[in-house]
Structures are given as C-alpha cells and as structure tokens.
Write a protein that holds these residues in place. Structure first.
Motif, PDB file in Angstrom:
ATOM      1  N   LEU A 255       0.848  -1.184   0.000  1.00  0.00           N
ATOM      2  CA  LEU A 255       0.000   0.000   0.000  1.00  0.00           C
ATOM      3  C   LEU A 255       0.886   1.238   0.000  1.00  0.00           C
ATOM      4  O   LEU A 255       1.712   1.422   0.901  1.00  0.00           O
ATOM      5  N   TYR A 256       0.700   2.080  -1.023  1.00  0.00           N
ATOM      6  CA  TYR A 256       1.484   3.302  -1.169  1.00  0.00           C
ATOM      7  C   TYR A 256       0.586   4.531  -1.089  1.00  0.00           C
ATOM      8  O   TYR A 256      -0.621   4.471  -1.366  1.00  0.00           O
ATOM      9  N   LEU A 257       1.195   5.642  -0.742  1.00  0.00           N
ATOM     10  CA  LEU A 257       0.567   6.951  -0.853  1.00  0.00           C
ATOM     11  C   LEU A 257       1.252   7.671  -2.004  1.00  0.00           C
ATOM     12  O   LEU A 257       2.472   7.803  -2.022  1.00  0.00           O
ATOM     13  N   ALA A 258       0.473   8.102  -2.994  1.00  0.00           N
ATOM     14  CA  ALA A 258       1.033   8.766  -4.169  1.00  0.00           C
ATOM     15  C   ALA A 258       0.535  10.197  -4.251  1.00  0.00           C
ATOM     16  O   ALA A 258      -0.588  10.507  -3.848  1.00  0.00           O
ATOM     17  N   ASP A 259       1.361  11.056  -4.808  1.00  0.00           N
ATOM     18  CA  ASP A 259       1.044  12.479  -4.926  1.00  0.00           C
ATOM     19  C   ASP A 259       1.289  12.912  -6.370  1.00  0.00           C
ATOM     20  O   ASP A 259       2.413  12.840  -6.864  1.00  0.00           O
ATOM     21  N   ILE A 260       0.220  13.327  -7.049  1.00  0.00           N
ATOM     22  CA  ILE A 260       0.350  13.742  -8.455  1.00  0.00           C
ATOM     23  C   ILE A 260       0.444  15.256  -8.598  1.00  0.00           C
ATOM     24  O   ILE A 260       0.552  15.768  -9.722  1.00  0.00           O
ATOM     25  N   ARG A 261       0.420  15.982  -7.486  1.00  0.00           N
ATOM     26  CA  ARG A 261       0.324  17.445  -7.568  1.00  0.00           C
ATOM     27  C   ARG A 261       1.509  18.086  -8.281  1.00  0.00           C
ATOM     28  O   ARG A 261       1.358  19.143  -8.898  1.00  0.00           O
ATOM     29  N   HIS A 262       2.681  17.472  -8.187  1.00  0.00           N
ATOM     30  CA  HIS A 262       3.866  18.049  -8.836  1.00  0.00           C
ATOM     31  C   HIS A 262       4.357  17.185  -9.998  1.00  0.00           C
ATOM     32  O   HIS A 262       5.458  17.403 -10.507  1.00  0.00           O
ATOM     33  N   GLN A 275      13.415   8.691 -17.055  1.00  0.00           N
ATOM     34  CA  GLN A 275      14.720   9.347 -16.985  1.00  0.00           C
ATOM     35  C   GLN A 275      14.765  10.633 -17.788  1.00  0.00           C
ATOM     36  O   GLN A 275      15.801  11.293 -17.829  1.00  0.00           O
ATOM     37  N   ASP A 276      13.661  10.984 -18.424  1.00  0.00           N
ATOM     38  CA  ASP A 276      13.647  12.209 -19.208  1.00  0.00           C
ATOM     39  C   ASP A 276      13.751  13.430 -18.307  1.00  0.00           C
ATOM     40  O   ASP A 276      13.001  13.565 -17.322  1.00  0.00           O
ATOM     41  N   GLU A 277      14.646  14.314 -18.642  1.00  0.00           N
ATOM     42  CA  GLU A 277      14.827  15.526 -17.850  1.00  0.00           C
ATOM     43  C   GLU A 277      13.571  16.383 -17.917  1.00  0.00           C
ATOM     44  O   GLU A 277      12.998  16.604 -18.984  1.00  0.00           O
ATOM     45  N   GLY A 278      13.122  16.817 -16.766  1.00  0.00           N
ATOM     46  CA  GLY A 278      11.947  17.676 -16.706  1.00  0.00           C
ATOM     47  C   GLY A 278      10.628  16.939 -16.647  1.00  0.00           C
ATOM     48  O   GLY A 278       9.572  17.567 -16.506  1.00  0.00           O
ATOM     49  N   VAL A 279      10.645  15.603 -16.761  1.00  0.00           N
ATOM     50  CA  VAL A 279       9.415  14.816 -16.656  1.00  0.00           C
ATOM     51  C   VAL A 279       9.382  14.171 -15.274  1.00  0.00           C
ATOM     52  O   VAL A 279      10.192  13.294 -14.956  1.00  0.00           O
ATOM     53  N   ARG A 280       8.472  14.629 -14.455  1.00  0.00           N
ATOM     54  CA  ARG A 280       8.364  14.138 -13.080  1.00  0.00           C
ATOM     55  C   ARG A 280       7.223  13.136 -12.969  1.00  0.00           C
ATOM     56  O   ARG A 280       6.085  13.431 -13.359  1.00  0.00           O
ATOM     57  N   LEU A 281       7.532  11.968 -12.428  1.00  0.00           N
ATOM     58  CA  LEU A 281       6.506  10.975 -12.147  1.00  0.00           C
ATOM     59  C   LEU A 281       5.839  11.301 -10.811  1.00  0.00           C
ATOM     60  O   LEU A 281       6.354  12.112 -10.018  1.00  0.00           O
ATOM     61  N   ALA A 282       4.687  10.686 -10.565  1.00  0.00           N
ATOM     62  CA  ALA A 282       4.026  10.854  -9.267  1.00  0.00           C
ATOM     63  C   ALA A 282       4.966  10.357  -8.168  1.00  0.00           C
ATOM     64  O   ALA A 282       5.607   9.317  -8.309  1.00  0.00           O
ATOM     65  N   ARG A 283       5.039  11.113  -7.112  1.00  0.00           N
ATOM     66  CA  ARG A 283       5.881  10.724  -5.980  1.00  0.00           C
ATOM     67  C   ARG A 283       5.114   9.740  -5.103  1.00  0.00           C
ATOM     68  O   ARG A 283       3.922   9.900  -4.883  1.00  0.00           O
ATOM     69  N   LYS A 284       5.792   8.702  -4.603  1.00  0.00           N
ATOM     70  CA  LYS A 284       5.079   7.734  -3.773  1.00  0.00           C
ATOM     71  C   LYS A 284       5.852   7.425  -2.496  1.00  0.00           C
ATOM     72  O   LYS A 284       7.083   7.525  -2.447  1.00  0.00           O
ATOM     73  N   THR A 285       5.090   7.036  -1.464  1.00  0.00           N
ATOM     74  CA  THR A 285       5.636   6.715  -0.150  1.00  0.00           C
ATOM     75  C   THR A 285       5.008   5.409   0.317  1.00  0.00           C
ATOM     76  O   THR A 285       3.779   5.265   0.300  1.00  0.00           O
ATOM     77  N   LEU A 286       5.837   4.460   0.729  1.00  0.00           N
ATOM     78  CA  LEU A 286       5.317   3.187   1.205  1.00  0.00           C
ATOM     79  C   LEU A 286       4.631   3.364   2.558  1.00  0.00           C
ATOM     80  O   LEU A 286       5.211   3.889   3.503  1.00  0.00           O
ATOM     81  N   LEU A 287       3.379   2.923   2.627  1.00  0.00           N
ATOM     82  CA  LEU A 287       2.641   2.919   3.893  1.00  0.00           C
ATOM     83  C   LEU A 287       2.731   1.564   4.577  1.00  0.00           C
ATOM     84  O   LEU A 287       2.852   1.496   5.797  1.00  0.00           O
ATOM     85  N   ALA A 288       2.646   0.494   3.804  1.00  0.00           N
ATOM     86  CA  ALA A 288       2.738  -0.844   4.392  1.00  0.00           C
ATOM     87  C   ALA A 288       2.949  -1.891   3.316  1.00  0.00           C
ATOM     88  O   ALA A 288       2.341  -1.826   2.245  1.00  0.00           O
ATOM     89  N   ASP A 289       3.809  -2.863   3.620  1.00  0.00           N
ATOM     90  CA  ASP A 289       3.897  -4.096   2.862  1.00  0.00           C
ATOM     91  C   ASP A 289       3.095  -5.107   3.673  1.00  0.00           C
ATOM     92  O   ASP A 289       3.455  -5.434   4.808  1.00  0.00           O
ATOM     93  N   LEU A 290       1.995  -5.616   3.104  1.00  0.00           N
ATOM     94  CA  LEU A 290       1.075  -6.411   3.897  1.00  0.00           C
ATOM     95  C   LEU A 290       1.649  -7.759   4.332  1.00  0.00           C
ATOM     96  O   LEU A 290       1.079  -8.420   5.194  1.00  0.00           O
TER      97      LEU A 290
END
Length: 355
Positions: A255-262, A275-290
């Motif tokens: 279970l991850y928390l993702a942020d698409i705002r940036h 790897q493209d310069e200037g292309v930002r993917l959604a940032r994610k943070t692990l909440l739990a590995d079940l």
C-alpha cells in the motif's frame, strides 16, 4: 485483473466515507484492544495496522448469484458498502456484517459482460465503472441502466487499437475530493513506456455532470508488481495498491501513498522512460507491505508468504479515527477459485504530512 487462468494452472463516495464508522463484523481475526499487549501486535508498519479480517462471504451465493470475484469497493451515500465483481455484478453489502442486501447485473452497450475492475459512486448516486477489456469507463444509474461512456485516449486502448496490453488496463478508479476530477489507473505499462511505469488518466467534470479528458500522469510500480486499485485520500493524494503473484510463493501486496500534484502532465508525451529531464513521475511513499502484517490466525489455501494474504484488489476509505487516521476496507478477488479466498480486511492508516 483476472488471474484465474494463471492460478488455475498453478493451483488446479468519499464524502460518505469521511463520516462512516466502519466497525466491521465481529469475526475470527478481529484485532481488539488488550491492555496486556503492545499496540505493535497489530502493526504492519509504523503507518498502518491490521484491525481484522472476515471470510464470511467466501464461496457463498445470494439469490442464486455467486458472491465473489470482487475487484472494487465503494461507500454509498447511505453508508452501505458497494462491491463490484469482475463478472459484471454490483453487490450492496451491509457495512457491519458484509452480508449482501442486493445485487444488480451490469452490461456493455451490446449486452455483453464486462471485465469490471474499478468503481466510483458519484454524488448523484450514479455508478462509474471501469472495464479493462477495451478499456472503458461507463456510467450506470442506481438501477443498473447504462447511461453513457467516457472518452478514452487512443494510446490507452488495447493493442492493436492502442498500446495497452490486454488485462493490464483500467484497474483502479477514483473521484478526487471536490468531485470534479475522475482518475483511472492503468495496471501495466504501455508498449514503448519503461517497464513498471503506468499511466494515470484523469477527466474533468463539465456542464451537466459529464466528464472530459484531462491530464495524465506517470507512476512507477515496484518490480514485478502492477496497480490493482487507486483510491483518493481526503487530502487529494492517492492510496495505491500494488499487487503481484509468484507461483509457489504467493502474493505481494503493498500500500502506497502517491502524490500527483507536482507530476508532469504526460498526455502529450509519447513514451515515458522515467529518466527524461523535466518529466516528473508521481511521488510515492510506502505505507505498508502487507506481508509484514500479523496473520491474526488467518489460513491460506495455497502458498503465501503470510497466510493473511490473497489476491487483494479492492480498497475503500470508510472513515476516520478520532486521531485523524483513515479506516480502510480491502477485499480480495477469489477468481471463483477453490484455492483462493474472498476476504475482507480492515486497516487503519496514518498518512504522513503532504508537502
């Protein structure tokens, strides 16, 4: 996504949710407060805990309809739980016992069955349902009547019409807070994109309630995992379930928390390699590995790294604790397979502060 062919070989809306108290049924596997035990006994991670599980609906029927194959969950405006089967059945479940109250069949324009995977209950009670066959997002009335269908970018369509792979398209569907933005998550990568990078497609509400195509974002999954569900948190970030299956080992569910705002709008970008310069993917943070959750005495019918695990596909926010943590309800898709289980999971998750 239906994994029945692989497993057969191997083993033979949010608004209502913010005020709903999801106590869940008193079943085997319920985690209750015990002053003699540390709270860590229910912890899956510093951010998440498992509060209980229920197998009450496993291999049951309701009015002659098999209860299972669940791929998505949503909270209705009256607090009931709506569970979507990938066999085109929409069940209304009691929020305390999970027992079915009703079931309605859904169909495509031709009357054909859907491979239905994502579910949103809109503010007017209509049901938005994604199917990974084409893929598609359709709107249905509360009685199951097909109302209309949303546009889908050509690139997201299954090959040869587009660049998507069959059974790896719209697996998650959610409406962001405010009700203006709908988001669908692809399960797998498009041809040409780097392995593990999936597209998140959005639509913006307009006029009388319809939706128009809007921004698209890239999200990177962990190795050998795909997105099985995406659900909006109250602050607009996304709860993302990543899931995989390895024969002889079992399921991986994170279970991850993702942020698409940036994140960069990738709707005009033909290929994403991360790897493209200037292309930002959604940032994610692990909440739990079940796999790290306590098993609570659960048993499995096939090899699993934790007997609590199964093919988890559905996720809904059902309320908040007094301290502001989110109460979640998850469900596994048993694929109508005797080696798998229809299992509901209750979890509590504390989200990190967003930047």
């Amino acid at each position: 996504m239906r994994l029945r062919s692989v497993l057969a070989t191997v083993t033979a809306t949010l608004a209502a949710a913010t005020c709903l108290t999801a106590a869940g049924p008193a079943v085997a596997g319920s985690a209750t407060a015990d002053p003699g035990k540390s709270p860590a006994t229910t912890a899956c991670s510093p951010s998440a805990s498992i509060d209980g599980y229920s197998d009450a609906l496993d291999k049951t029927t309701y009015n002659g309809t098999f209860v299972g194959n669940f791929s998505a969950l949503a909270v209705d405006r009256d607090g009931a739980i709506t569970a979507l089967s990938d066999r085109s059945q929409l069940f209304t479940l009691d929020p305390a016992t999970y027992q079915p109250r009703s079931v309605r069949a859904l169909a495509a324009e031709s009357g054909a069955e859907l491979d239905s995977e994502g579910l949103v209950i809109d503010r007017d009670g209509t049901r938005l349902v994604s199917s990974e066959t084409e893929p598609s997002v359709r709107r249905y009335g509360q009685d199951g009547t097909l109302l209309d269908r949303l546009p889908v970018p050509e690139s997201l369509q299954v090959a040869p019409a587009g660049r998507a792979t069959r059974n790896a398209t719209f697996e998650g569907l959610t409406l962001l807070p405010g009700g203006h933005t709908l988001l669908a998550a692809m399960e797998g990568s498009l041809s040409g994109d780097a392995t593990g990078i999936v597209r998140l497609q959005t639509w913006q509400r307009h006029g009388g309630g319809g939706f128009r195509l809007s921004a698209q974002y890239g999200y990177r999954t962990d190795s050998r995992l795909g997105v099985s569900e995406t659900t909006a948190a109250p602050d607009g970030r996304l709860l993302v379930l990543e899931r995989g299956f390895t024969a002889g080992v079992g399921n991986t569910v994170r279970l991850y928390l993702a942020d698409i705002r940036h994140a960069t709008n990738s709707s005009g970008i033909d290929t994403l390699n991360g790897q493209d310069e200037g292309v930002r993917l959604a940032r994610k943070t692990l909440l739990a590995d079940l796999v790290d959750c306590p098993s609570l005495g659960a048993t499995a019918r096939q090899p699993q790294p934790n007997p609590l695990l199964d093919n988890i596909e559905g996720l809904a926010v059902t309320g908040r604790t007094h301290g502001g943590a989110l109460r979640l309800l998850l469900v596994s898709d048993d694929n109508q397979n005797p080696a798998q289980i229809t299992r509901f999971y209750r979890m509590t998750v504390r989200l990190p502060h967003g930047g």
